[in-house]
Design an enzyme around this catalytic site. Structure first.
Site, PDB file in Angstrom:
ATOM      1  N   GLY A  26       0.822  -1.205   0.000  1.00 57.37           N
ATOM      2  CA  GLY A  26       0.000   0.000   0.000  1.00 57.37           C
ATOM      3  C   GLY A  26       0.854   1.251   0.000  1.00 57.37           C
ATOM      4  O   GLY A  26       2.093   1.196   0.014  1.00 57.37           O
ATOM      5  N   SER A  27       0.166   2.402   0.035  1.00 54.25           N
ATOM      6  CA  SER A  27       0.874   3.671  -0.144  1.00 54.25           C
ATOM      7  C   SER A  27       1.629   4.116   1.101  1.00 54.25           C
ATOM      8  O   SER A  27       2.512   4.970   0.996  1.00 54.25           O
ATOM      9  CB  SER A  27      -0.126   4.751  -0.575  1.00 54.25           C
ATOM     10  OG  SER A  27      -1.151   4.884   0.391  1.00 54.25           O
ATOM     11  N   GLY A  81       0.672  -1.087   6.456  1.00 52.04           N
ATOM     12  CA  GLY A  81      -0.364  -0.081   6.649  1.00 52.04           C
ATOM     13  C   GLY A  81      -1.662  -0.708   7.130  1.00 52.04           C
ATOM     14  O   GLY A  81      -1.730  -1.900   7.433  1.00 52.04           O
ATOM     15  N   ALA A  82      -2.702   0.115   7.210  1.00 51.91           N
ATOM     16  CA  ALA A  82      -4.026  -0.375   7.594  1.00 51.91           C
ATOM     17  C   ALA A  82      -5.079   0.582   7.036  1.00 51.91           C
ATOM     18  O   ALA A  82      -4.782   1.743   6.742  1.00 51.91           O
ATOM     19  CB  ALA A  82      -4.155  -0.463   9.109  1.00 51.91           C
ATOM     20  N   ASP A  83      -6.282   0.068   6.903  1.00 55.39           N
ATOM     21  CA  ASP A  83      -7.395   0.907   6.443  1.00 55.39           C
ATOM     22  C   ASP A  83      -8.134   1.537   7.614  1.00 55.39           C
ATOM     23  O   ASP A  83      -8.664   2.645   7.492  1.00 55.39           O
ATOM     24  CB  ASP A  83      -8.339   0.072   5.582  1.00 55.39           C
ATOM     25  CG  ASP A  83      -7.599  -0.476   4.377  1.00 55.39           C
ATOM     26  OD1 ASP A  83      -7.141   0.331   3.564  1.00 55.39           O
ATOM     27  OD2 ASP A  83      -7.419  -1.702   4.291  1.00 55.39           O
ATOM     28  N   LYS A  93      -7.762  -4.376   7.318  1.00 55.68           N
ATOM     29  CA  LYS A  93      -6.771  -4.298   6.260  1.00 55.68           C
ATOM     30  C   LYS A  93      -7.327  -4.950   4.998  1.00 55.68           C
ATOM     31  O   LYS A  93      -8.354  -5.588   5.025  1.00 55.68           O
ATOM     32  CB  LYS A  93      -5.487  -5.022   6.681  1.00 55.68           C
ATOM     33  CG  LYS A  93      -4.681  -4.222   7.696  1.00 55.68           C
ATOM     34  CD  LYS A  93      -3.343  -4.886   8.049  1.00 55.68           C
ATOM     35  CE  LYS A  93      -2.501  -5.259   6.882  1.00 55.68           C
ATOM     36  NZ  LYS A  93      -2.211  -4.169   5.933  1.00 55.68           N
ATOM     37  N   GLY A  94      -6.600  -4.754   3.913  1.00 61.63           N
ATOM     38  CA  GLY A  94      -6.985  -5.410   2.664  1.00 61.63           C
ATOM     39  C   GLY A  94      -7.541  -4.471   1.627  1.00 61.63           C
ATOM     40  O   GLY A  94      -7.980  -4.915   0.563  1.00 61.63           O
ATOM     41  N   GLY A  96      -5.913  -2.759  -0.252  1.00 58.54           N
ATOM     42  CA  GLY A  96      -5.071  -2.978  -1.439  1.00 58.54           C
ATOM     43  C   GLY A  96      -5.155  -4.402  -1.955  1.00 58.54           C
ATOM     44  O   GLY A  96      -4.435  -4.762  -2.897  1.00 58.54           O
ATOM     45  N   GLU A 102      -0.779 -10.580   3.830  1.00 59.54           N
ATOM     46  CA  GLU A 102      -0.464  -9.691   4.961  1.00 59.54           C
ATOM     47  C   GLU A 102      -0.749 -10.387   6.290  1.00 59.54           C
ATOM     48  O   GLU A 102       0.013 -10.251   7.250  1.00 59.54           O
ATOM     49  CB  GLU A 102      -1.279  -8.396   4.855  1.00 59.54           C
ATOM     50  CG  GLU A 102      -0.821  -7.515   3.705  1.00 59.54           C
ATOM     51  CD  GLU A 102      -1.741  -6.329   3.451  1.00 59.54           C
ATOM     52  OE1 GLU A 102      -1.265  -5.374   2.854  1.00 59.54           O
ATOM     53  OE2 GLU A 102      -2.917  -6.368   3.840  1.00 59.54           O
TER      54      GLU A 102
END
Ligand SMILES: O=C(CO)[C@H](O)[C@H](O)COP(=O)(O)O
Length: 222
Positions: A26-27, A81-83, A93-94, A96, A102
């Site tokens: 991810g970013s 990262g995380a959402d 997460k996920g 991306g 992950e």
């Protein structure tokens, strides 16, 4: 100020010579991989595995030594990262699409560091649609099982067709609204035949570094 970069670069400070590292996707993880690449160029000696094809390609470009998963038994640190992150350090997460790799990587890591900007911090998980990875076989049946517990289940699409993960599966994005018991929901989802895994990471994060727009880092530890 680039908040994702700030959180990621702080996390990379924990990496030492001789460690095996898990590279997220991810970013935000991108900035961690960039910084790890700089440190490798400066002489840091590590080995790494990646949670996605994209992160592996980036790492290889940057000269980070990538090793086969089978060559190592345990990772020292993973940075991802995380959402969404909640006050108990549970995650969604996920976003991306890399949730399965992950989660496997996080589960086999001694110290799992999550990096995020302040927009990811929530009181209750669930505003972000929960990604659920589903095998293609009989996937509409699996989707119907998901719909029994969730009012809004949508296949993730890319260019108008179902998105395919690095593992050859589909993603169903499930909007639950507030998720008050993430552990219970995780268990329910993973008991549905056809579900490979889901984006709830319960009790897995050891440290969360959240970069805030005032320039401070909010660091939460287990
Ligand atoms: O779980 C992920 C990918 O599957 C990412 O870590 C998550 O989507 C956060 O992404 P970003 O750092 O780009 O906001």
């Amino acid at each position: 100020m680039n908040l994702k970069k700030a959180a990621a670069e702080k996390a990379v400070e924990a990496i030492k010579d001789g460690m095996c590292i898990g590279l997220g996707t991810g970013s935000t993880a991108y900035w961690a991989i960039q910084r790890i690449g700089e440190r490798v160029r400066d002489g840091l000696k590590i080995e790494a595995v990646a949670t996605s094809v994209a992160s592996e390609e980036l790492a290889v470009q940057l000269g980070i030594p990538i090793v086969p998963f089978e060559n190592i038994t345990r990772l020292d640190i993973t940075i991802d990262g995380a959402d969404e992150v909640n006050p108990e350090l549970h995650l969604i997460k996920g976003g991306g699409g890399a949730l399965l790799r992950e989660k496997i990587v996080a589960a086999n890591t001694d110290y799992f560091i999550v990096v995020a900007d302040e927009n990811k911090a929530v009181d209750t998980l669930g505003s972000f649609a929960l990604p659920v990875e589903v095998v293609p076989f009989a996937s509409e049946w699996t989707k119907r099982r998901l719909e029994a517990s969730c009012p809004d289940v949508q296949w993730r699409l890319k260019d108008g067709v179902k998105y395919i993960t690095d593992n050859g599966n589909y993603i169903a994005d499930c909007r639950y609204g507030e998720i008050n018991d993430p552990a219970a929901l995780e268990a329910i989802l993973n008991s549905i035949p056809g579900v490979v895994d889901n984006g709830l990471f319960v009790g897995m994060a050891d440290k969360i570094i959240i970069a805030k727009s005032d320039g401070e880092l909010d660091i939460r530890v287990k």
